[in-house]
Design an enzyme around this catalytic site. Structure first.
Site, short mmCIF file in Angstrom:
data_model
loop_
_atom_site.label_atom_id
_atom_site.label_comp_id
_atom_site.label_asym_id
_atom_site.label_seq_id
_atom_site.Cartn_x
_atom_site.Cartn_y
_atom_site.Cartn_z
N ILE A 75 21.24 -25.35 0.25
CA ILE A 75 20.14 -25.25 -0.71
C ILE A 75 18.78 -25.32 -0.02
O ILE A 75 18.62 -26.02 0.98
CB ILE A 75 20.26 -26.35 -1.79
CG1 ILE A 75 19.32 -26.06 -2.97
CG2 ILE A 75 19.97 -27.73 -1.19
CD1 ILE A 75 19.60 -26.91 -4.19
N TRP A 77 14.23 -24.46 -0.93
CA TRP A 77 13.18 -24.20 -1.93
C TRP A 77 12.32 -23.05 -1.45
O TRP A 77 12.07 -22.90 -0.25
CB TRP A 77 12.31 -25.46 -2.10
CG TRP A 77 11.07 -25.25 -2.92
CD1 TRP A 77 10.97 -25.34 -4.29
CD2 TRP A 77 9.76 -24.93 -2.46
NE1 TRP A 77 9.68 -25.09 -4.70
CE2 TRP A 77 8.91 -24.84 -3.58
CE3 TRP A 77 9.21 -24.71 -1.19
CZ2 TRP A 77 7.55 -24.53 -3.48
CZ3 TRP A 77 7.86 -24.40 -1.09
CH2 TRP A 77 7.05 -24.32 -2.22
N HIS A 78 11.84 -22.24 -2.39
CA HIS A 78 10.82 -21.23 -2.12
C HIS A 78 9.68 -21.44 -3.11
O HIS A 78 9.91 -21.85 -4.26
CB HIS A 78 11.36 -19.81 -2.29
CG HIS A 78 12.53 -19.49 -1.43
ND1 HIS A 78 12.49 -19.61 -0.06
CD2 HIS A 78 13.79 -19.06 -1.74
CE1 HIS A 78 13.67 -19.26 0.43
NE2 HIS A 78 14.47 -18.93 -0.56
N GLY A 148 18.79 -18.04 6.39
CA GLY A 148 20.10 -17.83 5.80
C GLY A 148 20.28 -16.35 5.55
O GLY A 148 19.40 -15.71 4.95
N GLY A 159 17.18 -13.80 4.69
CA GLY A 159 16.38 -13.89 5.92
C GLY A 159 15.80 -15.25 6.17
O GLY A 159 16.53 -16.22 6.29
N PHE A 160 14.45 -15.35 6.19
CA PHE A 160 13.81 -16.60 6.61
C PHE A 160 12.74 -17.03 5.61
O PHE A 160 12.21 -16.21 4.84
CB PHE A 160 13.18 -16.45 8.01
CG PHE A 160 12.06 -15.46 8.09
CD1 PHE A 160 10.75 -15.83 7.78
CD2 PHE A 160 12.30 -14.15 8.48
CE1 PHE A 160 9.71 -14.90 7.84
CE2 PHE A 160 11.26 -13.21 8.55
CZ PHE A 160 9.96 -13.60 8.23
N CYS A 177 18.78 -27.73 3.11
CA CYS A 177 19.77 -27.13 4.01
C CYS A 177 20.95 -28.07 4.26
O CYS A 177 21.70 -27.88 5.22
CB CYS A 177 19.14 -26.70 5.32
SG CYS A 177 17.76 -25.55 5.11
#
Length: 232
Positions: A75, A77-78, A148, A159-160, A177
């Site tokens: 898991i 967050w964005h 990921g 991606g990142f 993570c």
């Protein structure tokens, strides 16, 4: 050659599900040969996403919604102030997904070096890390960029996520993570000044092009033992 597409920053941030649909459409086009390798750069409104290896205890305990996705990792967050990159690129033969992750790490490590920040890989952990200090004064690793990915038909997705100017309190509600013995940080926190995703994009662009246009080259940046392991 890799095409770098900036599709939504700051007030024009792109909702996660909308960006996921864009990824899937572009992935199909790259697989079919209708589009060239592309990296999408954007910001998202605040959202938690969980990769395939996410454990129940990693998730928010207050029922906060989480979007489950088909990438690796756990898991994260964005949200506003974080630069997210989605490379949709065809990998060379023989297929080596780990090498792709290392190339992304190399591009980000090179970017941080340009900003005057020493960063590294950590043994057994993906992403880009900075050696920091826990509240009790002990050394600890702090993740500044999470990675990921997923590969289907030799073409990558996801991606990142690079913490630039975002607040870090959203990470307090999850186990980022799935790693309990490390922290998180941002470029702005490390540098002591505001560094936004818009500031970072022109600096990151050449590092991504270099890393992803030379898919057969193995990166040379070594991984270091975790700070927690070094204390053990």
């Amino acid at each position: 050659m890799v095409d770098i597409v900036v599709t939504g920053l700051s007030a024009n941030s792109v909702p996660y599900i909308e960006a996921l649909e864009r990824q899937r459409a572009l992935h199909a086009d790259v697989v079919a040969g209708r589009a060239q390798d592309t990296v999408i750069l954007l910001e998202h409104p605040s959202v938690y996403t969980a990769g395939r290896r996410t454990e129940p205890d990693d998730r928010p305990r207050d029922g906060t919604p989480v979007i489950d996705v088909d990438r690796g990792g756990r898991i994260t967050w964005h949200g506003p102030g974080q630069l997210v990159g989605y490379p949709i690129v065809r990998l060379p033969e023989p297929l080596d997904v780990v090498a792709h992750v290392r190339r992304l790490e190399d591009a980000l490590i090179a970017l941080l070096a340009e900003l005057g920040i020493a960063s590294c890989r950590v043994d057994g952990r993906s992403g880009v890390w900075i050696r920091g200090t826990a509240p009790d004064g002990t050394p600890r690793d702090e993740k500044v960029a999470a990675i990921g990915v997923r590969v289907a038909e030799r073409v990558t997705m996801h991606g990142f996520a690079l913490n630039c100017s975002n607040a870090l309190d959203a990470y307090d509600r999850i186990v980022p993570c799935g790693i309990r013995d490390a922290g998180v940080t941002s470029l702005s926190r490390v540098l002591g000044r505001t560094v936004t995703p818009a500031d970072v994009v022109p600096l990151l662009r050449p590092h991504l092009v270099r890393a992803l246009s030379n898919g057969s080259a193995m990166p040379a940046t070594p991984a270091l033992p975790s700070a927690a392991g070094a204390r053990a």
